[in-house]
Design a protein around this motif. Sequence first.
Motif, PDB file in Angstrom:
ATOM      1  N   ALA A  52     -39.919 -63.552 -83.913  1.00 41.64           N
ATOM      2  CA  ALA A  52     -39.164 -62.914 -82.819  1.00 41.64           C
ATOM      3  C   ALA A  52     -40.109 -62.381 -81.753  1.00 41.64           C
ATOM      4  CB  ALA A  52     -38.275 -61.793 -83.368  1.00 41.64           C
ATOM      5  N   MET A  53     -40.961 -63.245 -81.228  1.00 39.22           N
ATOM      6  CA  MET A  53     -41.997 -62.827 -80.284  1.00 39.22           C
ATOM      7  C   MET A  53     -41.392 -62.316 -78.975  1.00 39.22           C
ATOM      8  SD  MET A  53     -44.785 -63.243 -81.930  1.00 39.22           S
ATOM      9  CE  MET A  53     -46.091 -63.230 -80.724  1.00 39.22           C
ATOM     10  N   PHE A  54     -40.283 -62.927 -78.548  1.00 38.87           N
ATOM     11  CA  PHE A  54     -39.680 -62.470 -77.293  1.00 38.87           C
ATOM     12  C   PHE A  54     -39.166 -61.043 -77.435  1.00 38.87           C
ATOM     13  CE2 PHE A  54     -35.940 -62.237 -74.390  1.00 38.87           C
ATOM     14  CZ  PHE A  54     -36.639 -62.297 -73.199  1.00 38.87           C
ATOM     15  N   ASP A  55     -38.576 -60.717 -78.595  1.00 39.03           N
ATOM     16  CA  ASP A  55     -38.110 -59.352 -78.822  1.00 39.03           C
ATOM     17  C   ASP A  55     -39.271 -58.368 -78.910  1.00 39.03           C
ATOM     18  OD1 ASP A  55     -35.466 -60.137 -78.855  1.00 39.03           O
ATOM     19  OD2 ASP A  55     -35.393 -60.402 -81.024  1.00 39.03           O
ATOM     20  N   ARG A  56     -40.448 -58.859 -79.297  1.00 42.05           N
ATOM     21  CA  ARG A  56     -41.614 -57.974 -79.409  1.00 42.05           C
ATOM     22  C   ARG A  56     -42.222 -57.671 -78.049  1.00 42.05           C
ATOM     23  NH1 ARG A  56     -47.406 -59.585 -82.296  1.00 42.05           N
ATOM     24  NH2 ARG A  56     -48.551 -57.743 -81.571  1.00 42.05           N
ATOM     25  N   PHE A  57     -42.406 -58.712 -77.232  1.00 42.13           N
ATOM     26  CA  PHE A  57     -43.089 -58.531 -75.950  1.00 42.13           C
ATOM     27  C   PHE A  57     -42.127 -58.335 -74.779  1.00 42.13           C
ATOM     28  CE2 PHE A  57     -46.336 -60.763 -78.430  1.00 42.13           C
ATOM     29  CZ  PHE A  57     -47.456 -59.999 -78.156  1.00 42.13           C
ATOM     30  N   GLY A  58     -40.888 -58.791 -74.906  1.00 44.01           N
ATOM     31  CA  GLY A  58     -39.947 -58.731 -73.801  1.00 44.01           C
ATOM     32  C   GLY A  58     -39.720 -57.341 -73.236  1.00 44.01           C
ATOM     33  N   PRO A  59     -39.463 -56.320 -74.088  1.00 41.51           N
ATOM     34  CA  PRO A  59     -39.197 -54.989 -73.531  1.00 41.51           C
ATOM     35  C   PRO A  59     -40.352 -54.427 -72.712  1.00 41.51           C
ATOM     36  CG  PRO A  59     -38.502 -55.096 -75.813  1.00 41.51           C
ATOM     37  CD  PRO A  59     -39.249 -56.368 -75.535  1.00 41.51           C
ATOM     38  N   ALA A  60     -41.593 -54.602 -73.197  1.00 39.91           N
ATOM     39  CA  ALA A  60     -42.746 -54.088 -72.453  1.00 39.91           C
ATOM     40  C   ALA A  60     -42.874 -54.787 -71.105  1.00 39.91           C
ATOM     41  CB  ALA A  60     -44.021 -54.273 -73.268  1.00 39.91           C
ATOM     42  N   LEU A  61     -42.668 -56.090 -71.097  1.00 40.85           N
ATOM     43  CA  LEU A  61     -42.798 -56.822 -69.837  1.00 40.85           C
ATOM     44  C   LEU A  61     -41.608 -56.558 -68.918  1.00 40.85           C
ATOM     45  CD1 LEU A  61     -44.289 -60.140 -71.224  1.00 40.85           C
ATOM     46  CD2 LEU A  61     -45.463 -58.320 -69.991  1.00 40.85           C
ATOM     47  N   LEU A  62     -40.464 -56.231 -69.491  1.00 41.35           N
ATOM     48  CA  LEU A  62     -39.331 -55.835 -68.671  1.00 41.35           C
ATOM     49  C   LEU A  62     -39.615 -54.519 -67.955  1.00 41.35           C
ATOM     50  CD1 LEU A  62     -36.476 -56.719 -67.894  1.00 41.35           C
ATOM     51  CD2 LEU A  62     -35.612 -55.448 -69.867  1.00 41.35           C
ATOM     52  N   ALA A  63     -40.482 -53.702 -68.531  1.00 44.04           N
ATOM     53  CA  ALA A  63     -40.937 -52.486 -67.849  1.00 44.04           C
ATOM     54  C   ALA A  63     -42.005 -52.790 -66.807  1.00 44.04           C
ATOM     55  CB  ALA A  63     -41.481 -51.487 -68.876  1.00 44.04           C
ATOM     56  N   MET A  64     -42.857 -53.766 -67.090  1.00 52.31           N
ATOM     57  CA  MET A  64     -43.999 -54.047 -66.213  1.00 52.31           C
ATOM     58  C   MET A  64     -43.621 -54.815 -64.955  1.00 52.31           C
ATOM     59  SD  MET A  64     -47.024 -55.161 -68.809  1.00 52.31           S
ATOM     60  CE  MET A  64     -47.446 -54.149 -70.214  1.00 52.31           C
ATOM     61  N   PHE A  65     -42.796 -55.844 -65.095  1.00 48.50           N
ATOM     62  CA  PHE A  65     -42.549 -56.725 -63.960  1.00 48.50           C
ATOM     63  C   PHE A  65     -41.956 -55.992 -62.756  1.00 48.50           C
ATOM     64  CE2 PHE A  65     -42.218 -60.570 -67.033  1.00 48.50           C
ATOM     65  CZ  PHE A  65     -43.596 -60.701 -67.018  1.00 48.50           C
ATOM     66  N   PRO A  66     -40.897 -55.161 -62.928  1.00 49.18           N
ATOM     67  CA  PRO A  66     -40.412 -54.413 -61.753  1.00 49.18           C
ATOM     68  C   PRO A  66     -41.460 -53.459 -61.190  1.00 49.18           C
ATOM     69  CG  PRO A  66     -38.773 -54.403 -63.506  1.00 49.18           C
ATOM     70  CD  PRO A  66     -40.032 -54.946 -64.097  1.00 49.18           C
ATOM     71  N   PHE A  67     -42.234 -52.832 -62.065  1.00 50.04           N
ATOM     72  CA  PHE A  67     -43.292 -51.920 -61.638  1.00 50.04           C
ATOM     73  C   PHE A  67     -44.310 -52.642 -60.755  1.00 50.04           C
ATOM     74  CE2 PHE A  67     -47.642 -50.464 -62.577  1.00 50.04           C
ATOM     75  CZ  PHE A  67     -47.589 -49.158 -62.126  1.00 50.04           C
ATOM     76  N   ILE A  68     -44.770 -53.802 -61.208  1.00 50.82           N
ATOM     77  CA  ILE A  68     -45.796 -54.551 -60.476  1.00 50.82           C
ATOM     78  C   ILE A  68     -45.258 -55.060 -59.141  1.00 50.82           C
ATOM     79  CG2 ILE A  68     -47.237 -56.625 -60.520  1.00 50.82           C
ATOM     80  CD1 ILE A  68     -47.397 -56.260 -63.584  1.00 50.82           C
ATOM     81  N   VAL A  69     -44.050 -55.649 -59.169  1.00 51.43           N
ATOM     82  CA  VAL A  69     -43.480 -56.215 -57.943  1.00 51.43           C
ATOM     83  C   VAL A  69     -43.254 -55.122 -56.897  1.00 51.43           C
ATOM     84  CG1 VAL A  69     -41.440 -57.332 -56.977  1.00 51.43           C
ATOM     85  CG2 VAL A  69     -42.447 -58.207 -59.087  1.00 51.43           C
ATOM     86  N   MET A  70     -42.702 -53.989 -57.312  1.00 50.75           N
ATOM     87  CA  MET A  70     -42.436 -52.915 -56.358  1.00 50.75           C
ATOM     88  C   MET A  70     -43.734 -52.311 -55.831  1.00 50.75           C
ATOM     89  SD  MET A  70     -39.205 -53.056 -56.154  1.00 50.75           S
ATOM     90  CE  MET A  70     -38.881 -51.669 -55.091  1.00 50.75           C
ATOM     91  N   PHE A  71     -44.758 -52.219 -56.665  1.00 56.41           N
ATOM     92  CA  PHE A  71     -46.054 -51.713 -56.215  1.00 56.41           C
ATOM     93  C   PHE A  71     -46.606 -52.593 -55.098  1.00 56.41           C
ATOM     94  CE2 PHE A  71     -50.669 -51.770 -56.340  1.00 56.41           C
ATOM     95  CZ  PHE A  71     -51.010 -50.435 -56.377  1.00 56.41           C
TER      96      PHE A  71
END
Length: 249
Positions: A52-71
């Motif tokens: 279940a790799m997507f469930d492991r990494f998905g939440p963290a990257l769901l936090a990162m992607f909006p942060f990076i794009v908005m920055f």
Amino acid sequence: MSARMSARVTLAVAGRVLRQVRRDHRTLAMLLVVPCVLMSLLWWMFDGLPGAMFDRFGPALLAMFPFIVMFLVTSVTTLRERSSGTLERLLAMPMGKLDFLLGYALAFGLLAALQSALAVAVSVGLLGLDVNGPVWLLGVVAVVDAVLGTALGLLVSAFATTEFQAVQFMPAFVLPQILLCGLFVPRDAMPDVLGAVSDLLPLSYAVDAMQELVGRADQGEVWRSVGVVAGFAVVSLALGAATLRRRTP
């Protein structure tokens, strides 16, 4: 300036920013489409792998992607306002720096809410991200993360003189947070010095909140992490107001 006048000015700045973004289709696509595409690529990359790799990494990257794009978008857009002289003309009106920054934060905060809603809907509804906590709280965390990226983008734009320099701040402000947020190594397993540094970085708490929602789903812990991230955003906006210059040198 009265509180009512200040609120009116802030809303006017926010409306102006939203109209500009609506006309800039590339920026609009970057804000709304890119996070969804990146989450889809992540799901595709992990599809078929055990554990279940997507469930492991998905939440963290769901936090990162909006942060990076908005920055990125906020830092470059704000610098463009200074270099074109628009900010100088705006501040010649009865408007304070904080009114300007709050207007930007409000406009990009609304865009962040839409961006995060789309990213969460795609991740949970289409890609099957397993969430133990309420999905709406996942969206709240994503929005706060994006607002943090906006606030930090507004802050660093004060120290850049060109758009290229604004982008160059990303390795200094963003990449260390990505490395130390707990995505690659659990924070409690890091060396003591790196763990202490991680405790001082806002993205660590954003990732903690996301991972809590797919783990034990302790909403108290989630709200505490959200409060820390929001506190960092408020401090960044205050520092941005103190350091914002009318024009680039």
